[in-house]
Design a protein around this motif. Sequence first.
Motif, mmCIF file in Angstrom:
data_model
loop_
_atom_site.group_PDB
_atom_site.id
_atom_site.type_symbol
_atom_site.label_atom_id
_atom_site.label_comp_id
_atom_site.label_asym_id
_atom_site.label_seq_id
_atom_site.Cartn_x
_atom_site.Cartn_y
_atom_site.Cartn_z
ATOM 1 N N MET A 20 0.853 -1.202 0.000
ATOM 2 C CA MET A 20 0.000 0.000 0.000
ATOM 3 C C MET A 20 0.879 1.239 0.000
ATOM 4 N N THR A 21 0.620 2.192 -0.871
ATOM 5 C CA THR A 21 1.362 3.435 -0.904
ATOM 6 C C THR A 21 0.408 4.611 -0.840
ATOM 7 N N THR A 22 0.900 5.699 -0.315
ATOM 8 C CA THR A 22 0.129 6.925 -0.250
ATOM 9 C C THR A 22 0.965 8.024 -0.869
ATOM 10 N N SER A 23 0.423 8.749 -1.805
ATOM 11 C CA SER A 23 1.185 9.792 -2.475
ATOM 12 C C SER A 23 1.486 10.923 -1.513
ATOM 13 N N ALA A 24 2.749 11.379 -1.543
ATOM 14 C CA ALA A 24 3.143 12.535 -0.756
ATOM 15 C C ALA A 24 2.805 13.805 -1.519
ATOM 16 N N PRO A 25 2.704 14.942 -0.822
ATOM 17 C CA PRO A 25 2.475 16.196 -1.530
ATOM 18 C C PRO A 25 3.586 16.431 -2.548
ATOM 19 N N ALA A 26 3.229 16.849 -3.757
ATOM 20 C CA ALA A 26 4.220 17.011 -4.818
ATOM 21 C C ALA A 26 5.320 17.980 -4.418
ATOM 22 N N LEU A 27 4.993 18.957 -3.582
ATOM 23 C CA LEU A 27 5.991 19.955 -3.222
ATOM 24 C C LEU A 27 7.122 19.365 -2.392
ATOM 25 N N SER A 28 6.893 18.224 -1.726
ATOM 26 C CA SER A 28 7.920 17.652 -0.852
ATOM 27 C C SER A 28 8.757 16.585 -1.539
ATOM 28 N N THR A 29 8.465 16.276 -2.802
ATOM 29 C CA THR A 29 9.257 15.284 -3.513
ATOM 30 C C THR A 29 10.315 15.948 -4.389
ATOM 31 N N ASP A 30 10.461 17.250 -4.253
ATOM 32 C CA ASP A 30 11.480 18.001 -4.971
ATOM 33 C C ASP A 30 12.026 19.066 -4.027
ATOM 34 N N LEU A 31 13.333 19.114 -3.847
ATOM 35 C CA LEU A 31 13.915 20.028 -2.877
ATOM 36 C C LEU A 31 13.575 21.486 -3.194
ATOM 37 N N ARG A 32 13.684 21.864 -4.446
ATOM 38 C CA ARG A 32 13.480 23.273 -4.784
ATOM 39 C C ARG A 32 12.032 23.701 -4.587
ATOM 40 N N ARG A 33 11.106 22.799 -4.893
ATOM 41 C CA ARG A 33 9.685 23.129 -4.664
ATOM 42 C C ARG A 33 9.401 23.225 -3.172
ATOM 43 N N TRP A 34 10.044 22.382 -2.370
ATOM 44 C CA TRP A 34 9.863 22.462 -0.917
ATOM 45 C C TRP A 34 10.413 23.776 -0.372
ATOM 46 N N LEU A 35 11.586 24.194 -0.858
ATOM 47 C CA LEU A 35 12.153 25.462 -0.408
ATOM 48 C C LEU A 35 11.259 26.619 -0.828
ATOM 49 N N ALA A 36 10.702 26.548 -2.043
ATOM 50 C CA ALA A 36 9.784 27.600 -2.485
ATOM 51 C C ALA A 36 8.542 27.650 -1.604
ATOM 52 N N HIS A 37 8.051 26.474 -1.190
ATOM 53 C CA HIS A 37 6.884 26.415 -0.302
ATOM 54 C C HIS A 37 7.208 27.042 1.051
ATOM 55 N N LEU A 38 8.378 26.733 1.597
ATOM 56 C CA LEU A 38 8.765 27.355 2.863
ATOM 57 C C LEU A 38 8.887 28.860 2.712
ATOM 58 N N SER A 39 9.439 29.296 1.586
ATOM 59 C CA SER A 39 9.566 30.736 1.347
ATOM 60 C C SER A 39 8.198 31.398 1.260
ATOM 61 N N ASP A 40 7.275 30.760 0.558
ATOM 62 C CA ASP A 40 5.930 31.336 0.382
ATOM 63 C C ASP A 40 5.157 31.415 1.692
ATOM 64 N N THR A 41 5.541 30.593 2.662
ATOM 65 C CA THR A 41 4.833 30.561 3.947
ATOM 66 C C THR A 41 5.651 31.206 5.067
ATOM 67 N N GLY A 42 6.642 32.006 4.693
ATOM 68 C CA GLY A 42 7.408 32.766 5.681
ATOM 69 C C GLY A 42 8.375 31.951 6.501
ATOM 70 N N ARG A 43 8.765 30.783 5.989
ATOM 71 C CA ARG A 43 9.634 29.906 6.769
ATOM 72 C C ARG A 43 11.028 29.740 6.154
ATOM 73 N N LEU A 44 11.419 30.666 5.295
ATOM 74 C CA LEU A 44 12.755 30.640 4.705
ATOM 75 C C LEU A 44 13.346 32.041 4.767
ATOM 76 N N ALA A 45 14.478 32.170 5.450
ATOM 77 C CA ALA A 45 15.178 33.446 5.541
ATOM 78 C C ALA A 45 16.295 33.468 4.505
ATOM 79 N N VAL A 46 16.353 34.522 3.714
ATOM 80 C CA VAL A 46 17.421 34.709 2.735
ATOM 81 C C VAL A 46 18.429 35.697 3.311
ATOM 82 N N ILE A 47 19.669 35.265 3.435
ATOM 83 C CA ILE A 47 20.716 36.065 4.074
ATOM 84 C C ILE A 47 21.466 36.868 3.012
ATOM 85 N N ARG A 48 22.059 37.954 3.416
ATOM 86 C CA ARG A 48 22.836 38.765 2.487
ATOM 87 C C ARG A 48 23.983 37.956 1.889
ATOM 88 N N GLU A 49 24.412 38.326 0.713
ATOM 89 C CA GLU A 49 25.475 37.601 0.027
ATOM 90 C C GLU A 49 26.799 37.694 0.788
#
Length: 483
Positions: free
Chosen positions: A1-30
């Motif tokens: 038996m398998t259960t599909s995971a949210p598509a955003l969590s099966t790709d690192l970049r989409r997961w980071l974008a999701h965290l960014s969209d929900t205020g959970r990713l801080a971008v630091i100065r270069e």
Amino acid sequence: MTTSAPALSTDLRRWLAHLSDTGRLAVIREGVKLEHQLAAIAKRLDGRQAVYFPRPGGHDMPVVSGFMSRRGWIAEAMGVTESQLLQRFRQAAENPLPWREVPTGEALCQQVVQKGVDPREVLPIPTHSEHDNGPYITAGLVIARNPKTGAQNVSINRIQVHSKERMAILMLPRHLWAFYKEAEARQQPLDVAVVIGVDPLTLLASQAIAPLDCDELEIAGALHGAPLRVVKCLTNDVRVPADAEVVIEGRILPGVKELEGPFGEFPKYYSAREHREVIQVDAITHRRDPVFHTIVPAEMEHLLLGSIPREATLLAHLQRSFPNVLDVHLSVGGVGRYHLFVKIRKTHEGQPKNVICAAFGAHYDIKQVVVVDDDVEVHDPLQVEWAVATRFQADRDLVVIAGAQGSVLDPSTTVGQEFGENSAPPSHVQGISAKMGLDATKPVVYHEHVFTKVRVPGEDTEDLDALIDTSARVNFETGKVQR
């Protein structure tokens, strides 16, 4: 038996974008420094926000850290509630899904190929803690094949990058070590790949406590709900996640050791400088515009990635013999490895002691077990401590086992042992530990209300939002309420 995971969590970049969209990713100065400063910032934000570092130390490749640093985020990535987290991971571990191999041309992780390069120049590898002996790869999935069977194993090992094309690796006495010793007995190197920057579910699956020759990449597929795309390395036969950010291909050399450490480990102490096995780097491949992942040692991302898969395995192990075991938790205070809380629906006196013994046998890292009743929330250390304070007596409820195998990274296990000046204990006596179990359960039968937990009727059901008058102000001289 398998259960599909949210598509955003099966790709690192989409997961980071999701965290960014929900205020959970801080971008630091270069331009943050790779030595200490990057880790210091990530640690300050640990458990609050993941952190993205553009151009760290002048590198074009950015670094990310902390994207799995809360239990709720991990459950969210799996598409379940926190209460369903262990069951979902257990389901995947017990029903692995074979991966799907793709040709080289379809593998994002092989878009760029480099050979004969220094990893320290190509990759933005941080130096984390104050006394660390240089830059370390801390989030690299080390993938190797069993020389006997060809089956793969996945683990995360600390890797010190100390010279051009050479990296020292710490291997604990688990599956990777067994593969290496088999290859060494054949006087052969062990082909490996170090994979950096994978999606959250593949990262979590890498820490499963699985049987020998169970490929954790198949557990990742089960968590995804679809076969994981893999590709064969260019210089060896190891299969790696095709959509990873970076892959270091190499060989663990037989009979070769070089100095590694000290390094700040998960118990929040430094492990000693010792001679460790060595990876010879053969190639580095990566995606175009890759993202490098680092885990700050001993912080929440490190602790949770280790504890949640262990909890799922421990719960399954205990429930095979004790169906009345309801939940388990490896506490953060016990560094996510050493202290286990077990919730049971107690039916017989003496039963908690059996559970304690079974838990010690389930994983050698476990140093302390506390068994509590089903009215205690094991994920709340205050409730567990309350149970110990009011239901435990040391002369009748304490279990102590001396001289057992424990964690070699627990510094208290070597106290009082003398092995000569500047000498580390030999491997066969490292990690000798005492185990302690506490039966913090109430009697099955007791007089009247002596062990009845105090509660107020309505404390869980009264609608406070409806009852609190936010417009009211009290005149404390007259005692009257004004609106």
